[in-house]
Write a protein that holds these residues in place. Structure first.
Motif, PDB file in Angstrom:
ATOM      1  N   SER A 198     -11.260  -8.297   1.618  1.00 48.77           N
ATOM      2  CA  SER A 198     -11.327  -7.592   0.336  1.00 48.77           C
ATOM      3  C   SER A 198     -10.076  -7.847  -0.482  1.00 48.77           C
ATOM      4  N   ALA A 199      -8.916  -7.899   0.181  1.00 52.61           N
ATOM      5  CA  ALA A 199      -7.666  -8.177  -0.529  1.00 52.61           C
ATOM      6  C   ALA A 199      -7.670  -9.585  -1.099  1.00 52.61           C
ATOM      7  N   ALA A 200      -8.221 -10.546  -0.348  1.00 52.13           N
ATOM      8  CA  ALA A 200      -8.296 -11.923  -0.836  1.00 52.13           C
ATOM      9  C   ALA A 200      -9.216 -12.035  -2.041  1.00 52.13           C
ATOM     10  N   GLY A 201     -10.209 -11.158  -2.122  1.00 51.30           N
ATOM     11  CA  GLY A 201     -11.146 -11.198  -3.244  1.00 51.30           C
ATOM     12  C   GLY A 201     -10.693 -10.422  -4.452  1.00 51.30           C
ATOM     13  N   SER A 202      -9.528  -9.805  -4.398  1.00 51.72           N
ATOM     14  CA  SER A 202      -9.096  -8.944  -5.503  1.00 51.72           C
ATOM     15  C   SER A 202      -8.368  -9.695  -6.603  1.00 51.72           C
ATOM     16  N   ASP A 211      -7.885 -17.505 -16.408  1.00 53.84           N
ATOM     17  CA  ASP A 211      -6.948 -17.145 -17.463  1.00 53.84           C
ATOM     18  C   ASP A 211      -6.441 -15.708 -17.346  1.00 53.84           C
ATOM     19  N   THR A 212      -6.746 -15.056 -16.224  1.00 46.65           N
ATOM     20  CA  THR A 212      -6.187 -13.718 -15.984  1.00 46.65           C
ATOM     21  C   THR A 212      -5.030 -13.778 -14.995  1.00 46.65           C
ATOM     22  N   GLY A 213      -4.654 -14.968 -14.585  1.00 47.73           N
ATOM     23  CA  GLY A 213      -3.561 -15.105 -13.641  1.00 47.73           C
ATOM     24  C   GLY A 213      -3.998 -14.791 -12.227  1.00 47.73           C
ATOM     25  N   ASP A 214      -3.021 -14.657 -11.351  1.00 44.64           N
ATOM     26  CA  ASP A 214      -3.310 -14.449  -9.929  1.00 44.64           C
ATOM     27  C   ASP A 214      -2.774 -13.112  -9.453  1.00 44.64           C
ATOM     28  N   GLN A 215      -2.837 -12.114 -10.347  1.00 41.36           N
ATOM     29  CA  GLN A 215      -2.312 -10.799 -10.002  1.00 41.36           C
ATOM     30  C   GLN A 215      -3.391  -9.937  -9.352  1.00 41.36           C
ATOM     31  N   ARG A 216      -2.976  -9.144  -8.370  1.00 41.02           N
ATOM     32  CA  ARG A 216      -3.910  -8.255  -7.692  1.00 41.02           C
ATOM     33  C   ARG A 216      -4.090  -6.996  -8.526  1.00 41.02           C
ATOM     34  N   LEU A 217      -5.310  -6.780  -9.017  1.00 34.72           N
ATOM     35  CA  LEU A 217      -5.587  -5.618  -9.854  1.00 34.72           C
ATOM     36  C   LEU A 217      -6.220  -4.472  -9.073  1.00 34.72           C
ATOM     37  N   ALA A 218      -6.800  -4.762  -7.926  1.00 38.58           N
ATOM     38  CA  ALA A 218      -7.557  -3.751  -7.185  1.00 38.58           C
ATOM     39  C   ALA A 218      -6.804  -3.305  -5.935  1.00 38.58           C
ATOM     40  N   LYS A 219      -6.965  -2.049  -5.615  1.00 40.95           N
ATOM     41  CA  LYS A 219      -6.427  -1.469  -4.394  1.00 40.95           C
ATOM     42  C   LYS A 219      -7.606  -0.953  -3.581  1.00 40.95           C
ATOM     43  N   TYR A 223      -5.158   1.027   2.110  1.00 40.05           N
ATOM     44  CA  TYR A 223      -4.884  -0.234   2.795  1.00 40.05           C
ATOM     45  C   TYR A 223      -3.678  -0.905   2.169  1.00 40.05           C
ATOM     46  N   ASP A 224      -2.744  -1.345   3.012  1.00 39.68           N
ATOM     47  CA  ASP A 224      -1.570  -2.090   2.576  1.00 39.68           C
ATOM     48  C   ASP A 224      -1.830  -3.562   2.879  1.00 39.68           C
ATOM     49  N   PRO A 225      -2.195  -4.375   1.875  1.00 36.70           N
ATOM     50  CA  PRO A 225      -2.583  -5.765   2.148  1.00 36.70           C
ATOM     51  C   PRO A 225      -1.418  -6.645   2.569  1.00 36.70           C
ATOM     52  N   ASP A 226      -0.201  -6.276   2.211  1.00 38.41           N
ATOM     53  CA  ASP A 226       0.950  -7.094   2.590  1.00 38.41           C
ATOM     54  C   ASP A 226       1.305  -6.888   4.062  1.00 38.41           C
ATOM     55  N   ALA A 227       1.290  -5.624   4.507  1.00 36.25           N
ATOM     56  CA  ALA A 227       1.599  -5.320   5.908  1.00 36.25           C
ATOM     57  C   ALA A 227       0.375  -5.417   6.803  1.00 36.25           C
ATOM     58  N   VAL A 258      -9.426   0.320  -9.474  1.00 35.78           N
ATOM     59  CA  VAL A 258      -8.668  -0.425 -10.480  1.00 35.78           C
ATOM     60  C   VAL A 258      -8.159   0.574 -11.507  1.00 35.78           C
ATOM     61  N   ARG A 259      -6.979   0.343 -12.015  1.00 38.56           N
ATOM     62  CA  ARG A 259      -6.432   1.203 -13.080  1.00 38.56           C
ATOM     63  C   ARG A 259      -7.034   0.740 -14.410  1.00 38.56           C
ATOM     64  N   THR A 260      -8.293   1.124 -14.606  1.00 36.15           N
ATOM     65  CA  THR A 260      -9.079   0.601 -15.720  1.00 36.15           C
ATOM     66  C   THR A 260      -8.399   0.846 -17.057  1.00 36.15           C
ATOM     67  N   THR A 261      -7.945   2.055 -17.293  1.00 39.21           N
ATOM     68  CA  THR A 261      -7.324   2.378 -18.578  1.00 39.21           C
ATOM     69  C   THR A 261      -6.100   1.509 -18.824  1.00 39.21           C
ATOM     70  N   SER A 262      -5.312   1.255 -17.789  1.00 40.75           N
ATOM     71  CA  SER A 262      -4.122   0.412 -17.943  1.00 40.75           C
ATOM     72  C   SER A 262      -4.508  -1.027 -18.279  1.00 40.75           C
TER      73      SER A 262
END
Length: 526
Positions: A366-370, A375-383, A401-405, A442-446
């Motif tokens: 799931s983290a890999a699919g986030s 053109d939106t870059g490679d930033q993780r928007l979903a938690k 879930y902590d995807p880094d650890a 996702v922080r939709t409003t942001s």
């Protein structure tokens, strides 16, 4: 603040305040086709495509660079077949509301690799091919029922797509091969009315994520572009923006390389028109408003770093950390995993818990699919959050879930089954019987504040991509999976304590073991 903010708020509260029209009932007898119909056009059958056993899902979800290679016609055909083409017919005793209709051939449930809200598959796939391709240049429509390319226009109009994307568009420079993804709204809105824009934008993400996994496992790159001149492409394809939104363009690197002299923009447009089956086609105000809002400034591509204020928040370090074992390898080839993917529809059985290794594999996928790239870059928007019911070695409760650890942080102890079932609207799943329920936020409003109303496509495409990744990963580790939108979003915000973070729970994904010896029928056609 644009209309998308208002629509997003209505979506989040629809479990408590129904969206208009609240009394809508679909006219099933007058429903649309599940694909567009262009009578009298020429069709080109697509060739067969092999799929090597080492093209595994682990490779498809890898984050490293892809090989320098391009598509050819068999590869394009294979990717389309495995994502949106019909692969077989399925019947089974399960708990979904359409069970009584499935035995009848006109209502046959044809399986596909990508998931779709309501099984409606509203994404229209067009191939705009220039002179470097294997067929005469033109515009083709992918006919999913026949696995053919239907020629809608002859002539090189790839320059028109390039001009619509703009000079700053990412992707292979100078290519003349593009997949354009449109969504014919009536294919979904006849059932879901005003809610349909929310559903179809997730369909977009599910389709594109299938392509990304499929292609990366073969050493190919697929990156979607969401910002472009939508009106210009609608004119090229001969569609009305009110009836069909153009949601994404995928530039393809072709094996023969880019043409020496890219084509200039052309004013030609498709003259063939889709013939609608429904005698009565309805429109819905919220749907029209969202199409207008997301298309209005579709050329305003976000500058680099624009989404930084909207990225997923890190795991809360004050919460108790719970270690996870090494994830079970996703060593099933992507094609096999996609062919096995299906919705469980109430067949979960808590007597056999999910192993911690299976659970860890689904979380990591799931983290890999986030990140959807392009053109939106490679930033993780979903938690991701998880409600654990029956997972070996894990106490029941809710976790982040902590995807880094690759670990969990405890949010709340205690069995979540009563909360989950109480806040689910439909009767096709018993959520307590699932091993775990995964919830992407996702922080939709942001996101909307950062990039405007068209960011709604990005939000939901990200969620759809995560859903498709979890579906496919669950298939690869021998788990059942189901995805649903019919839940009280606000209750999930309250239960997970998300009021202050602005995180919006947009989907629930159930994973678990299913009851043995199911009463199923499968007939493979591809």
């Amino acid at each position: 603040m644009g209309y998308a903010h208002e629509y997003a708020a209505a979506i989040m509260h629809r479990g408590r305040v129904p969206m208009d029209p609240a009394d809508y009932v679909p006219n099933w007898a007058d429903g649309p086709r599940k694909a567009k119909y262009y009578p009298g056009v020429d069709s080109m059958p697509l060739p067969a495509s092999d799929y090597p056993a080492d093209a595994t899902l682990d490779r498809g979800l890898g984050q490293g660079p892809v090989q320098e290679r391009g598509f050819d016609l068999p590869l394009l055909a294979g990717m389309l077949r495995d994502s949106y083409g019909l692969t077989g017919r399925r019947l089974g005793v399960q708990a979904n509301t359409d069970l009584s209709a499935l035995p009848f051939y006109p209502l046959a449930n044809w399986s596909r690799g990508s998931a779709s809200g309501g099984g409606l598959y509203p994404v229209s796939i067009y191939w705009v091919s220039g002179p470097s391709g294997p067929v005469p240049p033109g515009v083709h429509y992918y006919s999913t029922r026949h696995h053919t390319m239907q020629r809608l226009l002859t002539g090189d109009v790839s320059g028109e797509v390039r001009a619509a994307l703009g000079e700053d568009a990412p992707g292979p420079y100078g290519t003349d091969q593009y997949l354009v993804l449109g969504i014919k709204y009536w294919q979904n809105s006849f059932k879901y009315n005003s809610f349909s824009f929310h559903a179809v934008s997730m369909d977009l993400g599910a389709c594109v994520q299938t392509w990304r996994m499929w292609a990366r496992a073969r050493g190919l790159a697929v990156e979607p572009t969401l910002w472009f001149d939508e009106e210009r492409l609608a004119r090229l394809l001969g569609v009305s923006g009110e009836e069909e939104g153009i949601f994404a363009v995928v530039p393809l690197t072709w094996a023969t390389g880019a043409p020496a002299s890219p084509a200039a923009p052309a004013s030609a447009s498709v003259q063939h028109r889709d013939v609608e089956r429904s005698r009565t086609v309805l429109t819905f105000e919220a749907l029209r408003n969202m199409q207008s809002a997301t298309a209005a400034r579709a050329t305003d591509r976000p500058r680099p770093g624009a989404l930084a204020p909207a990225v997923a928040l890190p795991a809360d370090p004050t919460r108790t950390e719970v270690a996870l074992p090494t994830a079970r390898p996703l060593d099933t080839d992507v094609r096999t995993a996609l062919r096995r993917r299906r919705s469980s529809f109430g067949r979960f059985d808590a007597q056999k818990p999910v192993t911690a290794e299976q659970f860890a594999a689904c979380l990591a996928a799931s983290a890999a699919g986030s990140r959807i790239g392009g053109d939106t870059g490679d930033q993780r928007l979903a938690k991701l959050y998880a409600f654990v019911n029956h997972v070996e070695g894990l106490a029941p409760g809710s976790y982040e879930y902590d995807p880094d650890a690759r670990s969990l942080r405890l949010v709340k102890e205690g069995r979540p089954g009563e909360f989950l079932q109480k806040n689910y609207f439909l009767a096709n799943y018993n959520l307590e019987q699932a091993g775990a329920v995964l919830v992407p936020t996702v922080r939709t409003t942001s996101v909307l504040d950062a990039v405007g109303d068209r960011g709604y496509l990005l939000v939901n495409a990200t969620i759809g991509a995560i859903a498709q990744t979890v579906y496919t990963a669950a298939s690869a580790v021998d788990l059942g999976c189901g995805v649903a939108l019919g839940f009280d979003n606000i209750s999930y915000i309250e239960e997970l304590g998300l009021e202050a973070t602005g995180e919006a729970p947009l989907l629930i994904m159930m994973i678990g073991n299913e009851r043995p010896a199911p009463a199923d029928f499968r007939y493979e056609i591809a």
